[in-house]
Scaffold this motif. Structure first.
Motif, short mmCIF file in Angstrom:
data_model
loop_
_atom_site.label_atom_id
_atom_site.label_comp_id
_atom_site.label_asym_id
_atom_site.label_seq_id
_atom_site.Cartn_x
_atom_site.Cartn_y
_atom_site.Cartn_z
N GLN A 89 35.75 37.79 35.56
CA GLN A 89 36.27 36.58 34.81
C GLN A 89 37.51 35.96 35.76
O GLN A 89 37.96 36.66 36.61
CB GLN A 89 36.87 37.06 33.50
CG GLN A 89 38.21 38.27 33.68
CD GLN A 89 39.39 37.39 33.76
OE1 GLN A 89 39.52 36.12 33.47
NE2 GLN A 89 40.48 37.95 34.47
N SER A 90 37.25 34.64 35.25
CA SER A 90 38.58 33.75 36.37
C SER A 90 39.20 32.87 35.29
O SER A 90 39.74 31.92 35.78
CB SER A 90 37.79 32.99 37.29
OG SER A 90 36.77 32.01 36.70
N TRP A 91 39.25 33.36 34.14
CA TRP A 91 40.24 32.47 33.05
C TRP A 91 41.53 32.98 32.90
O TRP A 91 42.52 32.17 33.18
CB TRP A 91 39.38 32.78 31.65
CG TRP A 91 40.14 31.94 30.52
CD1 TRP A 91 40.94 32.23 29.58
CD2 TRP A 91 40.34 30.53 30.54
NE1 TRP A 91 41.41 31.46 28.72
CE2 TRP A 91 40.85 30.12 29.30
CE3 TRP A 91 39.52 29.32 31.23
CZ2 TRP A 91 41.09 28.82 28.93
CZ3 TRP A 91 39.75 28.03 30.80
CH2 TRP A 91 40.54 27.86 29.67
N ASN A 92 41.74 34.35 33.15
CA ASN A 92 43.12 34.85 33.06
C ASN A 92 43.22 35.27 34.34
O ASN A 92 42.74 36.01 35.20
CB ASN A 92 43.21 35.96 32.02
CG ASN A 92 42.66 35.65 30.75
OD1 ASN A 92 43.27 34.54 30.23
ND2 ASN A 92 41.81 36.21 30.05
N ASP A 93 44.86 35.41 34.58
CA ASP A 93 45.31 35.93 35.69
C ASP A 93 45.69 37.51 35.85
O ASP A 93 46.56 37.75 34.85
CB ASP A 93 46.53 35.02 36.30
CG ASP A 93 47.24 35.49 37.48
OD1 ASP A 93 48.55 35.68 37.63
OD2 ASP A 93 46.49 35.89 38.36
N PRO A 94 45.33 38.15 36.64
CA PRO A 94 44.46 38.00 37.89
C PRO A 94 43.10 37.98 37.54
O PRO A 94 42.74 38.53 36.39
CB PRO A 94 45.03 39.21 38.57
CG PRO A 94 45.18 40.36 37.79
CD PRO A 94 45.81 39.65 36.61
N TYR A 95 42.34 37.58 38.39
CA TYR A 95 40.65 37.78 38.16
C TYR A 95 40.50 39.23 38.37
O TYR A 95 41.12 39.80 39.04
CB TYR A 95 40.24 37.01 39.50
CG TYR A 95 40.78 35.69 39.82
CD1 TYR A 95 40.68 35.26 41.26
CD2 TYR A 95 40.78 34.64 38.87
CE1 TYR A 95 41.04 34.01 41.67
CE2 TYR A 95 41.07 33.45 39.13
CZ TYR A 95 41.29 33.12 40.57
OH TYR A 95 41.73 31.86 41.06
N THR A 96 39.53 39.29 37.46
CA THR A 96 39.25 41.12 37.40
C THR A 96 37.78 40.98 37.28
O THR A 96 37.08 40.18 36.87
CB THR A 96 39.80 41.46 36.13
OG1 THR A 96 39.58 40.94 34.99
CG2 THR A 96 41.36 41.89 36.14
N PHE A 97 37.11 42.36 37.79
CA PHE A 97 35.86 42.78 37.73
C PHE A 97 35.47 43.71 36.82
O PHE A 97 36.43 44.51 36.79
CB PHE A 97 35.53 43.00 39.02
CG PHE A 97 35.34 41.95 40.22
CD1 PHE A 97 36.65 41.39 40.76
CD2 PHE A 97 34.16 41.39 40.52
CE1 PHE A 97 36.41 40.44 41.81
CE2 PHE A 97 34.25 40.19 41.40
CZ PHE A 97 35.26 39.82 41.99
N GLY A 98 34.55 43.98 36.36
CA GLY A 98 33.93 45.13 35.62
C GLY A 98 33.57 46.04 36.63
O GLY A 98 33.63 45.92 37.81
N ALA A 99 33.54 47.27 36.13
CA ALA A 99 33.16 48.53 37.13
C ALA A 99 31.89 48.53 37.47
O ALA A 99 31.63 49.34 38.39
CB ALA A 99 33.70 49.83 36.22
N GLY A 100 31.08 47.76 36.99
CA GLY A 100 29.57 47.73 37.53
C GLY A 100 28.76 48.54 36.37
O GLY A 100 29.01 49.52 36.07
N THR A 101 27.39 48.00 36.45
CA THR A 101 26.59 48.56 35.82
C THR A 101 25.18 49.08 36.87
O THR A 101 24.85 47.88 37.69
CB THR A 101 25.86 47.81 34.64
OG1 THR A 101 26.82 47.53 33.71
CG2 THR A 101 24.64 48.49 33.94
N LYS A 102 25.20 50.40 36.96
CA LYS A 102 23.96 50.71 37.97
C LYS A 102 22.67 50.68 37.34
O LYS A 102 22.49 51.28 36.34
CB LYS A 102 24.11 52.17 38.53
CG LYS A 102 23.40 52.43 39.83
CD LYS A 102 23.93 53.70 40.48
CE LYS A 102 23.06 54.23 41.61
NZ LYS A 102 23.50 55.32 42.40
N LEU A 103 21.70 49.74 38.19
CA LEU A 103 20.35 49.63 37.53
C LEU A 103 19.38 50.39 38.23
O LEU A 103 19.37 50.10 39.36
CB LEU A 103 20.16 48.36 37.31
CG LEU A 103 18.67 47.74 36.73
CD1 LEU A 103 18.77 48.10 35.28
CD2 LEU A 103 18.23 46.52 36.72
#
Lengths: 106, 119
Positions: A89-103
């Motif tokens: 996401q880049s709406w709120n500071d700081p930008y954050t990532f999810g932990a990831g989904t392994k497919l």
């Protein structure tokens, strides 16, 4: 910080449809983006601003959602799609990532 | 073709410094904001810092404020990350990324450079 929650892993068969979810702890408008990362490689942008397909990305990939709930869909899944998928996401500071989904493919 | 090539990583002792570089090509470098994103071993991605297209504005995550400095040389199409007072928790692969000026997603990434902070 805005926490992005993704399911840790999914397993599907080639040819099936898969949906990968990302839930934000607070609203992010439509400023959600999706990346694919294969082992030993850098991330690759798939979807930007919730539903826009990045350049060169196959139309099998699509994105949807707004606010706090977002989905990346792959239809149909191919063997080459084995990877970890991250939302950001880049709406709120700081930008954050999810932990990831392994497919994984069956 | 957009290319981002990082260099400068390696093993460094806690408390010491290291400087990363990212050479950009294939696009007009001074038209784009640029960023560093890191990934600890077997972990997820974490945004580190962003610099505006002209270098006038910089942004950092809290954990690196006062220790890391992002900068750029537009004449050389090169991005930098000066990392001081390094800690073991800074151990990660550091990616240089081009950042979209409007929606702040990362549309191109370098191959990454490993930084290991250990005595």
């Amino acid at each position: 910080d805005t926490v992005l929650t993704q399911s840790p892993a999914l397993a599907v068969s080639p040819g099936e449809r898969v949906s990968i979810s990302c839930r934000a702890s607070e609203g992010v408008n439509s400023y959600m983006h999706w990346y694919q990362q294969k082992p030993g490689q850098q991330p690759k942008l798939l979807i930007y601003k919730a539903s826009n397909l990045a350049s060169g990305v196959p139309a099998r990939f699509s994105g949807s959602g707004s606010g706090t709930d977002f989905t990346l869909t792959i239809d149909p899944v191919e063997a080459d799609d084995t990877a970890t998928y991250f939302c950001q996401q880049s709406w709120n500071d700081p930008y954050t990532f999810g932990a990831g989904t392994k497919l994984e493919l069956k | 073709e957009v290319q981002l090539v990082e260099s400068g990583g390696g093993l460094v002792q806690p408390g010491r410094s290291m400087k990363l570089s990212c050479a950009a090509s294939g696009f007009t470098f001074n038209n784009y904001d640029m960023a560093w994103v890191c990934q600890a071993p077997k972990k997820g991605l974490e945004w580190v810092a962003t610099i505006s297209y002209d270098g006038s504005s910089t942004y950092y995550r809290d954990s690196v404020k006062g220790r890391f400095t992002i900068s750029r040389d537009n004449a050389k199409s090169t991005l930098y990350l000066q990392m001081d007072s390094l800690r073991s928790e800074d151990t990660a692969t550091y990616y240089c990324a081009r950042q979209d000026n409007n929606y702040d997603y990362f549309d191109y990434w370098g191959q990454g450079v490993m930084v290991t902070v250990s005595s």
